[in-house]
Design a protein around this motif. Sequence first.
Motif, PDB file in Angstrom:
ATOM      1  N   LEU A   1      14.381   4.805   3.865  1.00 55.10           N
ATOM      2  CA  LEU A   1      14.930   5.851   4.786  1.00 55.10           C
ATOM      3  C   LEU A   1      14.613   5.218   6.452  1.00 55.10           C
ATOM      4  CD1 LEU A   1      13.458   9.339   3.449  1.00 55.10           C
ATOM      5  CD2 LEU A   1      15.983   8.572   3.833  1.00 55.10           C
TER       6      LEU A   1
ATOM      7  N   VAL B   1       9.878   9.844  13.751  1.00 62.12           N
ATOM      8  CA  VAL B   1      10.881   9.769  14.414  1.00 62.12           C
ATOM      9  C   VAL B   1      10.917   8.948  15.846  1.00 62.12           C
ATOM     10  CG1 VAL B   1      12.910  11.021  15.410  1.00 62.12           C
ATOM     11  CG2 VAL B   1      12.068  11.575  13.304  1.00 62.12           C
TER      12      VAL B   1
ATOM     13  N   THR C   1       5.966  14.448  11.163  1.00 60.03           N
ATOM     14  CA  THR C   1       7.412  14.246  11.859  1.00 60.03           C
ATOM     15  C   THR C   1       7.399  13.126  12.917  1.00 60.03           C
ATOM     16  OG1 THR C   1       6.685  15.957  13.376  1.00 60.03           O
ATOM     17  CG2 THR C   1       7.590  16.736  11.376  1.00 60.03           C
TER      18      THR C   1
ATOM     19  N   PHE D   1      13.316  14.376   5.582  1.00 61.37           N
ATOM     20  CA  PHE D   1      14.041  13.455   6.071  1.00 61.37           C
ATOM     21  C   PHE D   1      15.115  13.028   4.913  1.00 61.37           C
ATOM     22  CE2 PHE D   1      10.349  12.213   8.616  1.00 61.37           C
ATOM     23  CZ  PHE D   1      10.476  12.813   9.716  1.00 61.37           C
ATOM     24  N   LYS D   2      14.757  12.816   3.791  1.00 60.45           N
ATOM     25  CA  LYS D   2      15.664  12.390   2.566  1.00 60.45           C
ATOM     26  C   LYS D   2      16.773  13.667   2.551  1.00 60.45           C
ATOM     27  CE  LYS D   2      17.464  10.647  -1.028  1.00 60.45           C
ATOM     28  NZ  LYS D   2      18.243   9.308  -0.900  1.00 60.45           N
TER      29      LYS D   2
ATOM     30  N   LEU E   1       8.553   5.424   4.145  1.00 61.06           N
ATOM     31  CA  LEU E   1      10.010   5.317   4.588  1.00 61.06           C
ATOM     32  C   LEU E   1      10.722   4.283   4.161  1.00 61.06           C
ATOM     33  CD1 LEU E   1       9.672   6.284   8.340  1.00 61.06           C
ATOM     34  CD2 LEU E   1      10.699   7.990   6.509  1.00 61.06           C
TER      35      LEU E   1
ATOM     36  N   ILE F   1      16.896   7.099   9.330  1.00 63.72           N
ATOM     37  CA  ILE F   1      16.011   8.038   9.992  1.00 63.72           C
ATOM     38  C   ILE F   1      16.438   7.974  11.513  1.00 63.72           C
ATOM     39  CG2 ILE F   1      13.885   6.936  10.661  1.00 63.72           C
ATOM     40  CD1 ILE F   1      12.390   9.192   9.771  1.00 63.72           C
ATOM     41  N   ASN F   2      16.725   6.607  11.907  1.00 68.74           N
ATOM     42  CA  ASN F   2      17.115   6.437  13.211  1.00 68.74           C
ATOM     43  C   ASN F   2      18.411   7.187  13.844  1.00 68.74           C
ATOM     44  OD1 ASN F   2      14.577   5.288  14.005  1.00 68.74           O
ATOM     45  ND2 ASN F   2      15.296   3.370  13.087  1.00 68.74           N
TER      46      ASN F   2
ATOM     47  N   VAL G   1      19.137  13.462   5.616  1.00 68.97           N
ATOM     48  CA  VAL G   1      19.965  12.041   5.636  1.00 68.97           C
ATOM     49  C   VAL G   1      21.141  12.328   4.846  1.00 68.97           C
ATOM     50  CG1 VAL G   1      19.992   9.652   5.242  1.00 68.97           C
ATOM     51  CG2 VAL G   1      18.302  10.504   6.867  1.00 68.97           C
TER      52      VAL G   1
END
Length: 517
Positions: free
Chosen positions: A35, A158, A155, A131-132, A30, A39-40, A135
């Motif tokens: 990220l 997160v 996953t 995720f990329k 990450l 991601i948050n 976002v």
Amino acid sequence: MEALSSLITKRSRADKNNKGDRYDLLFDYLKILELDEAINKLNVIHVAGTKGKGSTCTFSESILRNCGFHTGLFTSPHLIDVRERFRLDGEDICEEKFLAYFWWCFDRLKEQTTEDIPMPTYFRFLALLAFKIFVAEQVDVAILEVGLGGRYDATNVVQKPVVCGIASLGYDHMEILGNTLGEIAGEKAGIFKPGIPAFTVPQPREAMSVLAERALQLNVHLQEAPPLDLNLLNGQQLGLHGEHQNLNAGLAIALCSTWLERTGHSQGACLTQMNSLPGEFIRGLTTANLQGRAQIVPDRCINDESAGDLVFFLDGAHSPESMEMCGRWFSLAIREDNHKSKLSNNSSSFQDPEQGLQNRTSRKPSTQILLFNCMSVRDPQLLLPRLVHTCASHGVHFKKALFAPNISVYYRVGSSALPSDPQVDLSWQLSLQRVWENLNRGEKGCDDKEADATVEEGKDDTEKSLRSYESSTVFPSLQLAVKWLRDNSRQNQSVRFEVLVTGSLHLVGDILRLIKR
């Protein structure tokens, strides 16, 4: 596809020696992809479970999209195209965006990974790519289906989801998750986060007690979502078929209403206490679509010729519990189809010739055939009897079972149209056939000598690996199995062939490729 395939390890998933599968490395990845903070900011719905988690995620995405939100959905596995795993606003990500995001992530990881931080393995890379995408596309909601287990799933990086869900639990992936429902539930409950609300469906007592204990430890308010009351759909049907989908739809309603409420949208408030559903929820539930789950596909190659009647019933069930649900769905689906045919036949005595021809065709007697394969880590002694007995209890009996290896291979993505390896190892399919024949003998009460007398070894070169009994056949390839079905349909035009394809989502995807090509 070659770059992605290079990330697939041939090691068993239970093998702990693969450095790329270390959970803690995900946080390093990450950071490399920048990220770790972004991601948050994603508003995540996170769903685990043995069966039904993909359907629950699909219902949830459809509901929130119909509520007007920009949605991102990450599911697995894909059936035909890897882009199916990444859906934006209900559509697979387009090739241009997929390639742009793929190479951005792949090249950056290639440049910065080391011996201590090697390239991520296949699924973990796909999760990072999701995720990329979410976002960069600034989705309002990211709906994530757990790939395997929960606690150490990719996953689960997160840390602050909006709400979590646990779909139905059962025995699957026991070589990794544990041998009891309690152990399996403990792994699935690994997605719980302190203070974050969670929902589940009615579970076996052993599983529910573990979920409740983990929730208590983390101050998680865990609630049981009731199955959907179909009366709330105002006479419409769920977009995903099968009685078990009522559970998944009920869980999706609870997840979405809580997500709406916790993200500041008033329409979520007290929704679970209402005796009616908003129109957006009804539209979402009734238009949801997911390939390979209770899907009915007529074979156009046969039906367009008007020279046969061949229909595939596709369901990726691969656990004992889902086998039972699959058998129930298949039995009810063919009964409903026959009932509709009778109604159309009796609806009017004044019909034009074309309509009369259609009705005469619909009165065909039907024959049920099973096309089956499963992964070798699963026990066919648990799967096949559950399916057969469920179907038999509904008056459905398979005339023949076909066994063939998947076209898809676990060390390569894509290239599914390549011809099958003529030297393919059929030992697993022959083992499945033995289980079937033993089960069939038990059902009919015949002895070994009687069954062995029906064996017909394949004679020509294309079928040299084929072993055929009266009630089952092993084919060296799926292409030959489909050819056999089509040939029989053409030769028996007075019969409707209803083929249940199950045991593996990979098998279902391969069949979809073959019959839709």
